[in-house]
Design a protein around this motif. Structure first.
Motif, mmCIF file in Angstrom:
data_model
loop_
_atom_site.group_PDB
_atom_site.id
_atom_site.type_symbol
_atom_site.label_atom_id
_atom_site.label_comp_id
_atom_site.label_asym_id
_atom_site.label_seq_id
_atom_site.Cartn_x
_atom_site.Cartn_y
_atom_site.Cartn_z
ATOM 1 N N ALA A 189 3.035 -10.180 31.771
ATOM 2 C CA ALA A 189 3.722 -11.396 32.218
ATOM 3 C C ALA A 189 5.114 -11.471 31.617
ATOM 4 O O ALA A 189 6.096 -11.792 32.308
ATOM 5 C CB ALA A 189 2.906 -12.627 31.830
ATOM 6 N N LEU A 209 3.075 -12.272 40.125
ATOM 7 C CA LEU A 209 4.362 -12.959 40.016
ATOM 8 C C LEU A 209 5.309 -12.508 41.121
ATOM 9 O O LEU A 209 5.968 -13.320 41.772
ATOM 10 C CB LEU A 209 4.984 -12.688 38.647
ATOM 11 C CG LEU A 209 4.351 -13.432 37.468
ATOM 12 C CD1 LEU A 209 4.939 -12.931 36.150
ATOM 13 C CD2 LEU A 209 4.582 -14.932 37.593
ATOM 14 N N VAL A 250 -0.768 -8.754 36.679
ATOM 15 C CA VAL A 250 -0.080 -10.031 36.498
ATOM 16 C C VAL A 250 1.352 -9.939 37.019
ATOM 17 O O VAL A 250 1.874 -10.894 37.608
ATOM 18 C CB VAL A 250 -0.114 -10.470 35.020
ATOM 19 C CG1 VAL A 250 0.769 -9.602 34.147
ATOM 20 C CG2 VAL A 250 0.306 -11.932 34.882
#
Length: 258
Positions: free
Chosen positions: A78, A199, A195
């Protein structure tokens, strides 16, 4: 893209270097560098899925370890994805080749480092698939998870290439077979790509026309790679990984500095 994905999946699950094939392939079909990174990240989760299918013997009893490293790579992935979206890429482009090259050297030196520390890596890390319990080893501590987090930041940013660094770190700190360590690395490192992919997909930055065939190839190649690792002698595997990492580092350095 399908063929590039198969090659990249094999390369990734053997050497942790999917970008050696898939990132240049995405550039070759006309994607801009940042879009290629994002598309690569979105597709690379299929390497982890393929690796899980191809590494079932090595992953038996490893759920806790995969969860620990997976959590660290989720957080790092992330952070890396956010960095990619919010900061200039130039600094990363200049540093990344040296990180990969350093990881390759670290991997080659890992048996000597472990032997000097009394870990007996000359046999344990260099062996084939073992039948041990696969529990936490002497070096598997919070500092190791922090190191994995740091590697995952780069994985989330660049979309690939950090597998060799994660393999080097784990091979030094966990005295057991490279086939088992590589299986855990391949599956855990997929978390950071997952992740990052979420996004990027949410922001509409993924070129799905290229990502879908690439992902299909990565899934197939990811399942083939572990079978190759299973039969390769560990010393030979270390040299293969180091050579692939060096080639990738030189390629990225030439691209970044020119």
């Amino acid at each position: 893209m399908l063929g590039a994905g198969v090659l990249a999946g094999i390369t990734s699950t053997v050497a942790g270097l999917a970008s050696l094939v898939s990132y240049p392939a995405l550039l070759a079909v006309g994607l801009e560098p940042q879009a290629a990174n994002m598309t690569n990240s979105a597709a690379l989760i299929c390497v982890a899925l393929g690796a899980a299918a191809g590494s079932r013997p090595e992953l038996a009893g490893q759920a806790r370890r995969v969860a620990r490293y997976g959590a660290a790579t989720l957080a790092g992935g992330a952070a890396g994805a956010i960095l990619l979206l919010t900061t200039p890429a130039r600094a990363f482009e200049l540093v990344v080749p040296w990180l990969i090259l350093g990881a390759a050297v670290l991997l080659l030196l890992s048996p000597r480092i472990m032997s000097a520390a009394g870990g007996g890596a000359g046999t344990a890390v260099g062996a084939g698939v073992d039948g041990g319990a696969g529990g936490p080893a002497r070096g598997e501590r919070p500092a190791m998870l922090l190191a994995v987090f740091g590697v995952a930041v780069y994985t989330g940013y660049f979309g690939a290439g950090a597998g060799v660094a994660l393999l080097a770190i784990m091979a030094i700190a966990i005295p057991e077979s490279l086939a088992r360590v590589n299986a855990v690395k391949n599956v855990a490192s997929g978390f950071s790509n997952a992740v990052a992919a979420v996004l990027f997909a949410a922001l509409g930055s993924v070129v799905w026309g290229a990502a879908v065939p690439l992902a299909a190839g990565l899934l197939v190649g990811g399942a083939i790679g572990p079978r190759i690792v299973r039969v390769l002698p560990a010393p030979l595997m270390r040299w293969i990984v180091a050579a692939a990492a060096t080639g990738l580092a030189v390629s990225l350095a030439l691209d970044a500095y020119t």
